[in-house]
Design a protein around this motif. Structure first.
Motif, PDB file in Angstrom:
ATOM      1  N   LEU A 317      31.497 -12.387 -39.505  1.00 52.69           N
ATOM      2  CA  LEU A 317      30.267 -12.229 -40.279  1.00 52.69           C
ATOM      3  C   LEU A 317      29.887 -13.463 -41.083  1.00 52.69           C
ATOM      4  CD1 LEU A 317      30.714  -8.549 -41.481  1.00 52.69           C
ATOM      5  CD2 LEU A 317      29.089  -9.404 -39.786  1.00 52.69           C
ATOM      6  N   LEU A 318      30.698 -14.493 -41.038  1.00 54.35           N
ATOM      7  CA  LEU A 318      30.304 -15.746 -41.674  1.00 54.35           C
ATOM      8  C   LEU A 318      29.062 -16.339 -41.004  1.00 54.35           C
ATOM      9  CD1 LEU A 318      33.813 -17.382 -42.218  1.00 54.35           C
ATOM     10  CD2 LEU A 318      32.258 -16.576 -44.010  1.00 54.35           C
ATOM     11  N   GLU A 319      28.770 -15.879 -39.790  1.00 57.18           N
ATOM     12  CA  GLU A 319      27.572 -16.337 -39.081  1.00 57.18           C
ATOM     13  C   GLU A 319      26.316 -15.629 -39.591  1.00 57.18           C
ATOM     14  OE1 GLU A 319      27.593 -18.761 -36.919  1.00 57.18           O
ATOM     15  OE2 GLU A 319      29.770 -18.979 -37.009  1.00 57.18           O
ATOM     16  N   ARG A 320      26.489 -14.532 -40.345  1.00 56.54           N
ATOM     17  CA  ARG A 320      25.343 -13.769 -40.840  1.00 56.54           C
ATOM     18  C   ARG A 320      24.985 -14.252 -42.236  1.00 56.54           C
ATOM     19  NH1 ARG A 320      24.061  -9.140 -37.661  1.00 56.54           N
ATOM     20  NH2 ARG A 320      22.303  -9.035 -39.107  1.00 56.54           N
ATOM     21  N   LYS A 321      23.951 -15.076 -42.335  1.00 51.30           N
ATOM     22  CA  LYS A 321      23.608 -15.704 -43.608  1.00 51.30           C
ATOM     23  C   LYS A 321      23.223 -14.687 -44.678  1.00 51.30           C
ATOM     24  CE  LYS A 321      22.030 -19.964 -41.345  1.00 51.30           C
ATOM     25  NZ  LYS A 321      22.333 -19.514 -39.976  1.00 51.30           N
ATOM     26  N   GLU A 322      22.677 -13.534 -44.259  1.00 50.57           N
ATOM     27  CA  GLU A 322      22.266 -12.530 -45.232  1.00 50.57           C
ATOM     28  C   GLU A 322      23.454 -11.762 -45.810  1.00 50.57           C
ATOM     29  OE1 GLU A 322      21.440 -10.524 -41.179  1.00 50.57           O
ATOM     30  OE2 GLU A 322      21.927 -12.490 -42.019  1.00 50.57           O
TER      31      GLU A 322
END
Length: 413
Positions: A317-322
């Motif tokens: 989830l580090l790829e999910r900026k939100e």
């Protein structure tokens, strides 16, 4: 997209996080919650209301008159049974007059709960009851009885045909700690749970009302089915999880958690592939719910899934900026120090410019330094702390104001 536009977009996505928190009852990031993790916000149960009242009576409606400019509305009731009182002098056959209008059919039974005033009882609004619901209330175990034992009584009334009873039985579970629900696994109504999970989120217009009610309880029922389920139940939960839905689904986080309880690492792979990995087809709310399920397994999973495997899932989830600031916070609490380099590269990079993300990265480094400074810290922890300090010093030189802000709030935490 310009930098200001990206920041506004990220802030908008943040508002979605807050909205989801409100809808799912505000699951805590910092600590394990006391009540059922995926239930709607706990409410005061009937047993709690009776316990907290000075006077409780069963009464029958007699008549009511609407008020005028000179006189208040009145409702007249006759006491049928005195359940509880505190030197109030109440007895069967007494009349109670409420200064409010309440229509009903003559003889309608009502439960009255009140607080002792200086000269009389201040009564709350009457609660319509049937013989069944009154017996349900009267036969309920005392508040002093251990929670698991009390839940053995309430479990039989989940989705009871009478709404008052069904709502209250659910509330008893919603208020209960997860640890007190787990021992009931062999008493859970597995076939009924399957039926309720199947009926939730139905698109059939004839099922909309029931589906809407059930969806608010799916967090509990999905989790319960995970605790008592079999292989075929895992398949059912997976089908529900992987349905292509665009609407926000209340309780889907509990279904995901129940699925993980039942399937362990095999199920986690499905959650990763279908909900955690970046995809335009997966609504934000579904990814957020999956994150909640992973958090649940960390706090309550009892090593069904290894800690390192859960860290690996969260790192996706580090790829999910939100979501990234929340993810960084979790990984710091989970003492996952494998992303020291990655976070330094991320700091202030395109899409990660907003203050909340920067402060999360700084707090991550502060946590690593704190962990490596403890008296019992081993050599690895000390080396991690030294590396974290180097990265933090570099950030401090470039962005001293944000570091100062993050350090101040870190000390408050």
């Amino acid at each position: 997209m310009s930098i200001p536009s990206r920041i506004r977009s990220a802030k908008f996505r943040y508002s979605l996080v807050v909205m989801c928190l409100a809808l799912v009852g505000g699951y805590s990031f910092q600590t394990a919650v006391v009540a059922c993790p995926f239930c709607s916000a706990p409410s005061l149960t009937l047993a709690e209301q009776v316990n907290q009242s000075d006077a409780v009576v069963l009464a029958e409606w007699q008549s009511s008159e609407r008020g005028t400019a000179d006189e208040a509305s009145q409702t007249h009731l006759k006491i049928v049974a005195v359940v509880k009182q505190s030197d109030n002098g109440l007895k069967k056959g007494d009349e109670i007059v409420l200064n409010r209008f309440r229509s009903a059919e003559k003889g309608q039974k009502m439960l009255l709960l009140g607080t002792s005033g200086e000269t009389s009882v201040d009564w709350d609004s009457p609660l319509d009851v049937s013989d069944l619901s009154y017996d349900y209330i009267m036969q309920a175990p005392a508040m002093e009885v251990p929670t698991t034992k009390r839940l053995e009584y309430y479990i039989q009334f989940l989705e009871f045909p009478e709404e008052l009873v069904a709502n209250d039985a659910y509330a008893e579970f919603a208020n209960a700690p997860y640890e007190d629900i787990v021992p009931l696994a062999d008493k859970m109504p597995r076939e009924k749970l399957r039926e309720w999970v199947l009926a939730a989120y139905s698109d059939d217009p004839q099922d909309q009302i029931r589906a809407a009610t059930l969806s608010t309880r799916m967090g509990l029922y999905g989790l319960m089915l995970g605790l008592c389920g079999k292989d075929e139940d895992a398949k059912l939960l997976e089908e529900k999880i992987t349905e292509q839905k665009t609407d926000f689904r209340l309780g889907i986080d509990g279904i995901m958690a129940g699925y993980l309880v039942l399937t362990k690492e095999d199920g986690l792979k499905v959650i990763e592939d279908r909900k955690l990995k970046p995809s335009a087809e997966v609504p934000f709310s579904e990814t957020y719910s999956a994150m909640q399920a992973v958090r649940f397994m960390w706090n309550y999973g009892d090593e069904r899934i290894s800690k390192e495997r859960l860290r690996q899932s969260m790192r996706i989830l580090l790829e999910r900026k939100e979501l990234v600031d929340l993810v960084i916070g979790d990984l710091a609490r989970w003492q996952d120090w494998s992303i020291l380099d990655r976070l330094h590269e991320m700091y202030g990079a395109e899409g990660y410019e907003i203050g909340a993300i920067k402060r999360a990265i700084i707090r991550y480094y502060l946590s690593a330094i704190q962990a490596g400074s403890k008296d019992d810290a081993d050599e690895d922890a000390q080396n991690v702390a030294a590396e974290a300090k180097n990265y933090l010093d570099d950030i401090r030189e470039k962005d001293p104001k944000t570091v100062e802000q993050a350090e101040r709030f870190f000390l408050l935490d």
